[in-house]
Design a protein around this motif. Structure first.
Motif, PDB file in Angstrom:
ATOM      1  N   LEU A 189       0.842  -1.192   0.000  1.00  0.00           N
ATOM      2  CA  LEU A 189       0.000   0.000   0.000  1.00  0.00           C
ATOM      3  C   LEU A 189       0.876   1.241   0.000  1.00  0.00           C
ATOM      4  CD1 LEU A 189      -2.738  -0.988   2.591  1.00  0.00           C
ATOM      5  CD2 LEU A 189      -2.912  -0.975   0.122  1.00  0.00           C
ATOM      6  N   TYR A 231     -10.294  -1.015  -6.016  1.00  0.00           N
ATOM      7  CA  TYR A 231      -8.866  -0.848  -5.758  1.00  0.00           C
ATOM      8  C   TYR A 231      -8.683  -0.371  -4.317  1.00  0.00           C
ATOM      9  CZ  TYR A 231      -4.050   0.779  -6.386  1.00  0.00           C
ATOM     10  OH  TYR A 231      -2.706   0.964  -6.277  1.00  0.00           O
ATOM     11  N   MET A 232      -7.854  -1.082  -3.552  1.00  0.00           N
ATOM     12  CA  MET A 232      -7.570  -0.721  -2.172  1.00  0.00           C
ATOM     13  C   MET A 232      -6.276   0.083  -2.130  1.00  0.00           C
ATOM     14  SD  MET A 232      -7.319  -3.132   1.217  1.00  0.00           S
ATOM     15  CE  MET A 232      -5.946  -4.086   0.634  1.00  0.00           C
ATOM     16  N   ILE A 264      -6.793   3.116   5.235  1.00  0.00           N
ATOM     17  CA  ILE A 264      -6.884   2.194   4.108  1.00  0.00           C
ATOM     18  C   ILE A 264      -8.296   2.309   3.550  1.00  0.00           C
ATOM     19  CG2 ILE A 264      -6.819  -0.215   3.388  1.00  0.00           C
ATOM     20  CD1 ILE A 264      -4.745  -0.651   5.634  1.00  0.00           C
ATOM     21  N   CYS A 265      -8.408   2.709   2.302  1.00  0.00           N
ATOM     22  CA  CYS A 265      -9.698   2.952   1.660  1.00  0.00           C
ATOM     23  C   CYS A 265      -9.840   2.083   0.409  1.00  0.00           C
ATOM     24  CB  CYS A 265      -9.826   4.425   1.270  1.00  0.00           C
ATOM     25  SG  CYS A 265      -9.737   5.551   2.660  1.00  0.00           S
ATOM     26  N   VAL A 266     -11.051   2.041  -0.123  1.00  0.00           N
ATOM     27  CA  VAL A 266     -11.336   1.300  -1.343  1.00  0.00           C
ATOM     28  C   VAL A 266     -12.130   2.200  -2.280  1.00  0.00           C
ATOM     29  CG1 VAL A 266     -12.547  -0.690  -2.337  1.00  0.00           C
ATOM     30  CG2 VAL A 266     -11.367  -0.926  -0.149  1.00  0.00           C
ATOM     31  N   TYR A 290     -14.237   2.081  -5.988  1.00  0.00           N
ATOM     32  CA  TYR A 290     -14.862   1.065  -6.831  1.00  0.00           C
ATOM     33  C   TYR A 290     -15.684   1.722  -7.928  1.00  0.00           C
ATOM     34  CZ  TYR A 290     -18.976   2.021  -3.938  1.00  0.00           C
ATOM     35  OH  TYR A 290     -20.017   2.640  -3.292  1.00  0.00           O
TER      36      TYR A 290
END
Length: 175
Positions: A126, A146-147, A156-158, A160
């Motif tokens: 990351l 996508y992380m 930590i985000c995602v 989409y």
């Protein structure tokens, strides 16, 4: 059951609200009056989109349907939600004997009959990125999500790709 109806690019008629109240009685029998339902009705071109989300304790059930008629989309959403709830109910039938979903505080307590098999595991590095950089990277990889480590908030985000063509961002909120 508490019902909230939101209209996007439209104003739902009173007849739609009455129908929603009547149709959601099917779902209320599973949870009682403690559940909350959010209905979002949207108009896109010549298509009606109805999304129904039901919240009960820590469980969330969601369905979205498209149709030429808003009432038809609502009916299909409710039928889909009833199927989802019944599917979960049959999986945990032993605990449900005491009454619907009242015995559950968290989804972790479910005794699932089906075994979930992880067929692939992957480690990733990351790197701090902005949301725009993460969306660009997701598109370059041709992925649906996508992380990443958000450089704005160090979480930590995602990101989409949404079915409607936009993008979504999931930001964790730890209690």
């Amino acid at each position: 059951m508490k019902i909230t109806i939101i209209g996007r690019k439209c104003t739902p008629r009173d007849s739609f609200k009455e129908r929603a109240d009547k149709r959601l009685k099917k779902i209320e029998k599973f949870f009682g009056t403690d559940a909350e339902a959010k209905i979002t009705a949207t108009v896109e071109k010549n298509e009606m989109i109805v999304e129904v989300t039901v919240f009960y304790n820590s469980m969330i059930f969601r369905s979205q349907e498209r149709s030429q008629d808003m009432n038809d989309a609502l009916d299909r959403c409710v039928d889909s939600l009833v199927r989802q709830i019944r599917k979960n109910k049959t999986r945990v039938e032993k605990k449900l004997r005491s009454g619907a979903f009242e015995a559950f505080d968290a989804i972790d307590e479910f005794e699932v009959e089906d075994k979930f098999e992880v067929v692939r595991s992957k480690e990733i590095v990351l790197k701090p990125q902005s949301v725009d950089e993460a969306i660009l990277q997701m598109n370059l990889l041709d992925h649906r999500f996508y992380m990443f480590l958000n450089s704005d908030n160090d979480k930590i985000c995602v990101v989409y790709a949404r079915n409607d063509g936009g993008y979504g961002l999931i930001i964790p909120d730890i209690d």
